[in-house]
Design a protein around this motif. Structure first.
Motif, mmCIF file in Angstrom:
data_model
loop_
_atom_site.group_PDB
_atom_site.id
_atom_site.type_symbol
_atom_site.label_atom_id
_atom_site.label_comp_id
_atom_site.label_asym_id
_atom_site.label_seq_id
_atom_site.Cartn_x
_atom_site.Cartn_y
_atom_site.Cartn_z
ATOM 1 N N LYS A 21 1.455 5.195 0.380
ATOM 2 C CA LYS A 21 0.884 6.376 1.015
ATOM 3 C C LYS A 21 1.889 7.518 0.928
ATOM 4 O O LYS A 21 3.098 7.296 0.891
ATOM 5 C CB LYS A 21 0.531 6.083 2.476
ATOM 6 C CG LYS A 21 -0.587 5.073 2.651
ATOM 7 C CD LYS A 21 -1.000 4.937 4.108
ATOM 8 C CE LYS A 21 -2.172 3.972 4.245
ATOM 9 N NZ LYS A 21 -2.607 3.820 5.659
ATOM 10 N N PHE A 73 7.417 8.201 -0.373
ATOM 11 C CA PHE A 73 6.295 7.315 -0.091
ATOM 12 C C PHE A 73 6.535 6.530 1.194
ATOM 13 O O PHE A 73 7.665 6.128 1.499
ATOM 14 C CB PHE A 73 6.085 6.310 -1.222
ATOM 15 C CG PHE A 73 5.465 6.894 -2.453
ATOM 16 C CD1 PHE A 73 4.098 7.097 -2.531
ATOM 17 C CD2 PHE A 73 6.253 7.224 -3.547
ATOM 18 C CE1 PHE A 73 3.515 7.630 -3.667
ATOM 19 C CE2 PHE A 73 5.686 7.763 -4.698
ATOM 20 C CZ PHE A 73 4.308 7.972 -4.756
ATOM 21 N N PHE A 86 -2.877 1.980 -4.415
ATOM 22 C CA PHE A 86 -2.956 3.341 -3.884
ATOM 23 C C PHE A 86 -4.428 3.686 -3.778
ATOM 24 O O PHE A 86 -5.127 3.767 -4.784
ATOM 25 C CB PHE A 86 -2.239 4.338 -4.801
ATOM 26 C CG PHE A 86 -2.249 5.748 -4.265
ATOM 27 C CD1 PHE A 86 -1.300 6.160 -3.351
ATOM 28 C CD2 PHE A 86 -3.220 6.652 -4.667
ATOM 29 C CE1 PHE A 86 -1.316 7.447 -2.837
ATOM 30 C CE2 PHE A 86 -3.248 7.941 -4.167
ATOM 31 C CZ PHE A 86 -2.285 8.342 -3.254
ATOM 32 N N SER A 87 -4.924 3.869 -2.563
ATOM 33 C CA SER A 87 -6.358 4.048 -2.354
ATOM 34 C C SER A 87 -6.726 5.432 -1.849
ATOM 35 O O SER A 87 -7.899 5.689 -1.570
ATOM 36 C CB SER A 87 -6.868 2.986 -1.369
ATOM 37 O OG SER A 87 -6.140 3.028 -0.163
ATOM 38 N N GLU A 88 -5.763 6.326 -1.712
ATOM 39 C CA GLU A 88 -6.079 7.682 -1.272
ATOM 40 C C GLU A 88 -6.725 8.461 -2.416
ATOM 41 O O GLU A 88 -6.637 8.083 -3.585
ATOM 42 C CB GLU A 88 -4.809 8.390 -0.778
ATOM 43 C CG GLU A 88 -4.193 7.717 0.450
ATOM 44 C CD GLU A 88 -2.964 8.445 0.955
ATOM 45 O OE1 GLU A 88 -2.763 9.616 0.582
ATOM 46 O OE2 GLU A 88 -2.200 7.844 1.729
ATOM 47 N N ASP A 146 -5.953 11.433 -3.482
ATOM 48 C CA ASP A 146 -5.051 12.457 -4.009
ATOM 49 C C ASP A 146 -5.047 12.428 -5.534
ATOM 50 O O ASP A 146 -4.831 11.388 -6.149
ATOM 51 C CB ASP A 146 -3.640 12.198 -3.478
ATOM 52 C CG ASP A 146 -2.728 13.399 -3.618
ATOM 53 O OD1 ASP A 146 -2.532 13.844 -4.764
ATOM 54 O OD2 ASP A 146 -2.230 13.890 -2.596
ATOM 55 N N THR A 160 3.242 0.148 3.338
ATOM 56 C CA THR A 160 2.814 -0.861 4.294
ATOM 57 C C THR A 160 2.396 -2.120 3.546
ATOM 58 O O THR A 160 1.893 -2.053 2.425
ATOM 59 C CB THR A 160 1.635 -0.364 5.151
ATOM 60 O OG1 THR A 160 0.562 0.043 4.288
ATOM 61 C CG2 THR A 160 2.058 0.823 6.010
ATOM 62 N N GLN A 216 0.850 -1.193 0.000
ATOM 63 C CA GLN A 216 0.000 0.000 0.000
ATOM 64 C C GLN A 216 0.885 1.242 0.000
ATOM 65 O O GLN A 216 1.694 1.453 0.902
ATOM 66 C CB GLN A 216 -0.885 -0.006 1.237
ATOM 67 C CG GLN A 216 -1.761 1.209 1.407
ATOM 68 C CD GLN A 216 -3.050 1.103 0.628
ATOM 69 O OE1 GLN A 216 -3.640 0.023 0.534
ATOM 70 N NE2 GLN A 216 -3.501 2.200 0.067
ATOM 71 N N LYS A 255 4.148 10.292 2.207
ATOM 72 C CA LYS A 255 4.830 10.622 3.463
ATOM 73 C C LYS A 255 5.464 12.002 3.406
ATOM 74 O O LYS A 255 5.422 12.764 4.370
ATOM 75 C CB LYS A 255 5.895 9.567 3.766
ATOM 76 C CG LYS A 255 6.618 9.786 5.086
ATOM 77 C CD LYS A 255 7.622 8.679 5.358
ATOM 78 C CE LYS A 255 8.312 8.896 6.704
ATOM 79 N NZ LYS A 255 9.312 7.823 6.980
#
Length: 392
Positions: A300, A377, A348-350, A352, A380, A298, A302
């Motif tokens: 995200k 990035f 990638f599930s955000e 953005d 996880t 995953q 950072k």
């Protein structure tokens, strides 16, 4: 001299990949049909509950959708009854629909739009849209899906059985084999055949000589059940047309590239399995499928400072040795492309929406993960059951 393969990635009709897992299952309850606006031919009784519904999805850019309009008009005229509703649904605004009407496309069926695209998502991939256009879905008066497929396969006999509550058999399309081309096909010829009545299914796949590194392909996606590629690797090809699936195949084929052309004008619940079998046959391998827990990474954000928004939607990518270079790539598409071009599954599930420039080291899974972390990035790991296709 550096050997740089540069790609301008062309997307036709859509900015996401062609195939995904479908949410349509015959015998299960249909998802809610969301209507933002009635655009034409609104019936006096416009309630959906308790009616047999012929739900036809269309879009202004979809030529097969518009070609199917006369056929659906004829069926509506033949089956004129109060408990049956033909519903032609787009996601486009009224202005675009009126432009279609002005071009002489004469919808006699009620025309609606779902500007939220929720209906298309729920009857499609669950994320962005339908899996293929055109698409017709038969929903009975108990809101159960009885059949789905191409509108030209919706026959008078099928409609009669639908309204009588009989079990609906698939059309003979399930047994219709691919026309396999022995020689290469040009992009122009591909689109010409796609627009013609025959063939219904076409397949071409040719291994290319001189592939020294993992290839990157040029792809032209055809919304409606097809794809055209030049110089594409097996992993990239497979994950573009059959996503949500982990591919395992021999190391000896990882640097092999192919020219590839495919369409299926008669999509059904077995379209993905049919395509995988055809690919395996073309490269003389067998197919084994299973469901296994697969490690997914995953992504995200950072460090915002390292992931600046380019505010540019013209997407390119290239390979320079082990380096993958992306220009103006969205973060969701980045996860998709990295999955296609490596042995690692990324998500990638955000929400953005930024586009970025990025260079990563794809020499190994370890170097790729390290490059992503260096570029801002956080990563996880999680386990998720996925369909696994092994070619061997």
């Amino acid at each position: 001299m550096k050997n740089t393969t540069l790609l301008l990635f062309f997307l036709v009709f859509s900015n996401h990949f062609l195939f995904a897992q479908t949410n349509i299952t015959v015998g299960e309850e249909a998802s809610k049909i969301n209507i933002s606006q009635w655009l034409k031919n609104q019936p006096e009784d416009d309630k959906l509950k308790g009616k047999f519904i012929v739900l036809e999805f269309w879009a202004s850019w979809c030529k097969p959708c518009l070609n199917a309009v006369p056929h659906l008009n004829e069926l509506q005229a033949q089956f004129d009854r109060p408990n049956l509703l033909f519903l032609s649904m787009t996601y486009e605004p009224e202005k675009i629909a009126k432009d279609v009407f002005a071009r002489g496309v004469n919808f006699e069926t009620p025309v609606v739009t779902d500007l939220t695209k929720e209906t298309q998502k729920q009857f499609g991939d669950g994320i962005k849209d339908l899996n293929f256009y055109p698409l017709t879905v038969l929903i009975d008066d108990r809101n159960i899906i009885r059949w789905f497929g191409n509108p030209e396969e919706l026959t008078v006999e099928l409609m009669e059985d639908f309204l009588k509550g009989k079990a609906l058999n698939s059309t003979d399309s399930e047994d219709l084999e691919f026309v396999v081309l022995p020689e290469t096909i040009t992009r122009k010829a591909f689109f010409t055949l796609f627009d013609e009545e025959q063939p219904k299914r076409l397949f071409y796949m040719q291994a290319l000589e001189g592939s020294a590194e993992m290839p990157i392909g040029k792809g032209i996606y055809v919304y409606g059940g097809g794809a055209y590629y030049q110089h594409v690797g097996l992993r990239e090809l497979f994950h573009a047309i059959v996503p949500e699936t982990k591919l395992i195949f021999p190391d000896t084929l990882k640097s092999q590239s192919y020219d590839f052309a495919y369409f299926d004008k008669l999509p059904d619940g077995k379209m993905y399995d049919r395509l995988v079998e055809q690919i395996a046959e073309a490269i003389n391998l067998n197919v084994e499928t299973s469901n296994q827990p697969i490690t997914q990474y995953q992504l995200k954000i950072k460090n915002d400072d390292r992931l600046k928004d380019t505010k540019n939607r013209r997407f390119d990518y290239a390979r320079d040795g082990n380096q993958l270079q992306f220009e103006n790539i969205s973060l969701k598409l980045l996860a998709t492309k990295l999955t296609q071009l490596s042995d690692v599954v990324f998500v990638f599930s955000e929400k953005d929406k930024r586009t970025i420039n990025l260079t990563v080291d794809a020499n190994s899974a370890e170097s790729l993960l390290a490059s992503l972390k260096e570029n801002g990035f956080a990563i996880t790991k999680r386990k998720k059951k996925m369909k696994v296709v092994e070619l061997k």
